[in-house]
Design a protein around this motif. Structure first.
Motif, short mmCIF file in Angstrom:
data_model
loop_
_atom_site.label_atom_id
_atom_site.label_comp_id
_atom_site.label_asym_id
_atom_site.label_seq_id
_atom_site.Cartn_x
_atom_site.Cartn_y
_atom_site.Cartn_z
N PRO A 28 20.82 11.73 24.99
CA PRO A 28 20.17 10.95 26.05
C PRO A 28 19.26 11.83 26.89
O PRO A 28 19.55 13.01 27.10
N LEU A 29 18.18 11.22 27.38
CA LEU A 29 17.21 11.92 28.22
C LEU A 29 17.25 11.29 29.62
O LEU A 29 17.25 10.06 29.73
N VAL A 30 17.30 12.12 30.65
CA VAL A 30 17.30 11.59 32.02
C VAL A 30 16.21 12.29 32.82
O VAL A 30 16.24 13.52 32.99
N GLY A 31 15.24 11.53 33.29
CA GLY A 31 14.17 12.08 34.12
C GLY A 31 14.67 12.22 35.56
O GLY A 31 15.35 11.33 36.08
N VAL A 32 14.34 13.34 36.19
CA VAL A 32 14.84 13.61 37.54
C VAL A 32 13.66 13.87 38.48
O VAL A 32 12.70 14.54 38.13
N ASN A 33 13.75 13.31 39.67
CA ASN A 33 12.79 13.62 40.73
C ASN A 33 13.15 15.00 41.28
O ASN A 33 14.29 15.24 41.70
N HIS A 34 12.19 15.91 41.28
CA HIS A 34 12.42 17.28 41.74
C HIS A 34 13.05 17.31 43.14
O HIS A 34 13.95 18.12 43.43
N LEU A 35 12.58 16.42 44.00
CA LEU A 35 13.09 16.39 45.38
C LEU A 35 14.54 15.92 45.41
O LEU A 35 15.34 16.37 46.23
N ALA A 36 14.90 15.01 44.49
CA ALA A 36 16.30 14.58 44.40
C ALA A 36 17.16 15.75 43.96
O ALA A 36 18.30 15.91 44.42
N GLY A 37 16.61 16.60 43.09
CA GLY A 37 17.34 17.80 42.68
C GLY A 37 17.70 18.65 43.89
O GLY A 37 18.86 19.03 44.08
N HIS A 38 16.70 18.91 44.76
CA HIS A 38 16.98 19.67 45.99
C HIS A 38 17.98 18.91 46.88
O HIS A 38 18.92 19.49 47.41
N ALA A 39 17.73 17.60 47.02
CA ALA A 39 18.52 16.82 47.99
C ALA A 39 19.98 16.69 47.58
O ALA A 39 20.86 16.56 48.43
N LEU A 40 20.27 16.74 46.27
CA LEU A 40 21.64 16.57 45.79
C LEU A 40 22.38 17.90 45.62
O LEU A 40 23.58 17.92 45.32
N THR A 41 21.67 19.02 45.83
CA THR A 41 22.29 20.34 45.64
C THR A 41 23.57 20.55 46.45
O THR A 41 24.53 21.14 45.95
N PRO A 42 23.64 20.07 47.72
CA PRO A 42 24.89 20.28 48.46
C PRO A 42 26.11 19.61 47.81
O PRO A 42 27.24 19.99 48.08
N ARG A 43 25.88 18.65 46.94
CA ARG A 43 27.00 18.04 46.21
C ARG A 43 27.43 18.94 45.06
O ARG A 43 28.61 19.04 44.73
N LEU A 44 26.45 19.62 44.46
CA LEU A 44 26.76 20.58 43.39
C LEU A 44 27.50 21.78 43.96
O LEU A 44 28.48 22.25 43.38
N THR A 45 27.06 22.27 45.10
CA THR A 45 27.64 23.51 45.63
C THR A 45 28.89 23.27 46.48
O THR A 45 29.79 24.10 46.51
N ASP A 46 28.92 22.15 47.18
CA ASP A 46 30.00 21.94 48.16
C ASP A 46 30.71 20.59 48.03
O ASP A 46 31.55 20.27 48.87
N GLY A 47 30.35 19.81 47.02
CA GLY A 47 31.00 18.51 46.84
C GLY A 47 30.82 17.60 48.05
O GLY A 47 31.69 16.78 48.36
N LEU A 48 29.68 17.73 48.73
CA LEU A 48 29.45 16.99 49.97
C LEU A 48 29.43 15.48 49.72
O LEU A 48 28.81 15.02 48.76
N ALA A 49 30.11 14.72 50.59
CA ALA A 49 30.13 13.26 50.45
C ALA A 49 28.87 12.66 51.09
O ALA A 49 28.32 13.22 52.03
N PHE A 50 28.44 11.51 50.57
CA PHE A 50 27.34 10.76 51.20
C PHE A 50 27.87 10.09 52.45
O PHE A 50 29.05 9.75 52.50
N PRO A 51 27.06 9.80 53.45
CA PRO A 51 25.67 10.20 53.60
C PRO A 51 25.59 11.54 54.34
O PRO A 51 26.49 11.92 55.05
N TYR A 52 24.47 12.23 54.16
CA TYR A 52 24.21 13.45 54.93
C TYR A 52 22.71 13.58 55.14
O TYR A 52 21.92 12.89 54.48
N LEU A 53 22.36 14.45 56.08
CA LEU A 53 20.94 14.67 56.38
C LEU A 53 20.47 15.91 55.63
O LEU A 53 21.17 16.92 55.62
N MET A 54 19.31 15.80 55.00
CA MET A 54 18.75 16.94 54.26
C MET A 54 17.39 17.30 54.85
O MET A 54 16.54 16.42 55.04
#
Ligand code: KG4
Ligand code: ZN
Length: 398
Positions: A129-155
């Motif tokens: 499967p192929l999934v296209g990603v918005n570059h800004l979403a990549g930055h915005a979701l990084t705190p979930r990758l690094t810290d498992g941050l729950a929604f919502p948060y301010l970026m």
């Protein structure tokens, strides 16, 4: 290590269920970094198995900015090498992947196309499967990758090409509160360095000079602080710097080291003040927003263990490396009772681990892109927000 940053680390993301394993290859080529990474989500834990970044600083050094055509050609040359390296460092093969995520925009179109075409070829060849990603979403979701941050948060995304405040509500749900109407702060740091004869990238050079400078000696404006809202402007600071530099030179017949340090310190203080005040306002919106949603009143900052947690301001982008700016944002968070979260710098700047991760998040929501996936130079995260003005030398802003 041939390609700079490599890391293998377990990060405490608490996303997903026990027994669930998803492994993604991510590709990034939207500006001047070619990157590939392998990220795995297993039993609610995210793990970066490899992250390879081939930068292009030397390639563009003589031109005072990123040359899109040169960047695109270098991406074409480096993408497959980075993919091989990322898979080898992860000790995995393409058939061990559950999908391929690729930056499909926004960015310099030649580079984005190179990445999308490479990902399509890999996905079609391996039947993945192929999934296209918005570059800004990549930055915005990084705190979930690094810290498992729950929604919502301010970026606060603050880099060489971007500057905006987002409330991150879900993997595909973003509210843009405001952003720059002209230059991004990193771009302003780079121009400042150029005007003062300092090396590129300008941010670290200006920060180092500013350490010996007096931020109060030369008065810089604080653009748009007199207007409500979270929009920002940084291009006027560059003009102010040019005038102050010329005035200092005219007065003394040249620029002393102390003049240069004072100019850097004054400029940096102005950027920090603007980002701090706008962050203060954005945090107020986040808190008011949580209070205005009945369902959110019960759950806005309650983590998985049921404990209430503070609202979070997270940052991403190269400018987040600046210690004066960081300290200013930390002070704002302290005042507001919020938590300040800055992922490790190698994950704040452009990388493919964030793209693989955003791909996993979208994949879990059922997102699949076909061979018709298009490369997009502009791709605002929040479709309801007013379009941005201008497109800086680093590419289209979103
Ligand atoms: O996120 P990033 O690596 O990528 C792009 O935007 O392409 O950000 C790079 C930007 C550059 O403009 C650089 O000058 C700026 O981040 N930067 C800094 C610092 N380190 C990097 N700006 C201010 N202070 C720093 N210490
Ligand atoms: Zn970026």
């Amino acid at each position: 290590m041939p390609y700079g940053c490599y890391l293998r680390q377990r990060v405490p993301a608490t996303v997903g269920a026990m027994g669930e394993t998803i492994t993604f290859l991510g590709l990034e080529s939207s500006c001047d970094d070619t990157a590939a990474a392998v990220v795995r989500l297993r039993d609610g834990q995210a793990e970066i198995l490899s992250s390879v970044v081939a930068g292009q600083v030397a390639l563009h050094a003589d031109f005072g900015g990123v040359v899109p055509e040169l960047a695109a050609r270098a991406h074409v040359e480096k993408l497959d090498v980075c993919v091989e390296e990322a898979l080898a460092q992860a000790g995995l093969a393409l058939e061990n992947m559950d999908g391929i995520a690729v930056t499909a925009g926004p960015g310099l179109i030649g580079g984005v196309m190179a990445g999308v075409m490479c990902a399509k070829g890999l996905a079609a060849g391996a039947g993945l499967p192929l999934v296209g990603v918005n570059h800004l979403a990549g930055h915005a979701l990084t705190p979930r990758l690094t810290d498992g941050l729950a929604f919502p948060y301010l970026m606060l995304l603050v880099s060489g090409g971007h500057c905006q405040f987002l409330i991150v509500r879900g993997p595909e749900e973003f509210t843009r509160l405001g952003g720059t109407i002209d230059d991004a702060p990193g771009e302003a740091f780079d121009k400042t360095a150029k005007l003062l004869g300092l090396p590129q990238p300008g941010g670290p050079a200006v920060e180092a000079e500013a350490r010996n400078g007096d931020p109060k000696r030369i008065a810089f404006p604080r653009p748009l602080l007199d207007r409500p809202g979270c929009d920002m402007s940084f291009s006027g600071l560059k003009t102010a710097l040019l005038r102050a530099r010329d005035a200092a030179m005219a007065e003394a017949g040249g620029l002393t080291r102390q003049d240069r340090a004072d100019l850097c310190a004054g400029f940096q203080a102005a950027v920090a003040d603007v980002l701090a005040e706008k962050s203060r306002r954005a945090l107020r919106v986040l808190l008011a927003d949580a209070g205005s949603h009945m369902e959110a009143i019960q759950t806005p900052y309650v983590n998985k263990t049921g404990q209430a947690s503070a609202p979070v301001l997270a940052v991403a982008g190269g400018v987040a490396a600046n210690s004066v700016i960081r300290a200013a944002l930390e002070r704002v968070c302290d005042e507001a009772g919020a938590r300040f979260l800055a992922p490790p710098l190698r994950l704040c700047t452009d990388n493919a681990a964030m793209i693989a991760w955003a791909g996993i998040e979208r994949f879990r929501l059922g997102a699949r892109d076909g061979m018709e996936l298009a490369a997009r130079p502009r791709w605002p995260l929040d479709q309801n927000a007013a379009p941005m003005l201008g497109a800086g030398k680093r590419g289209a802003k979103a």
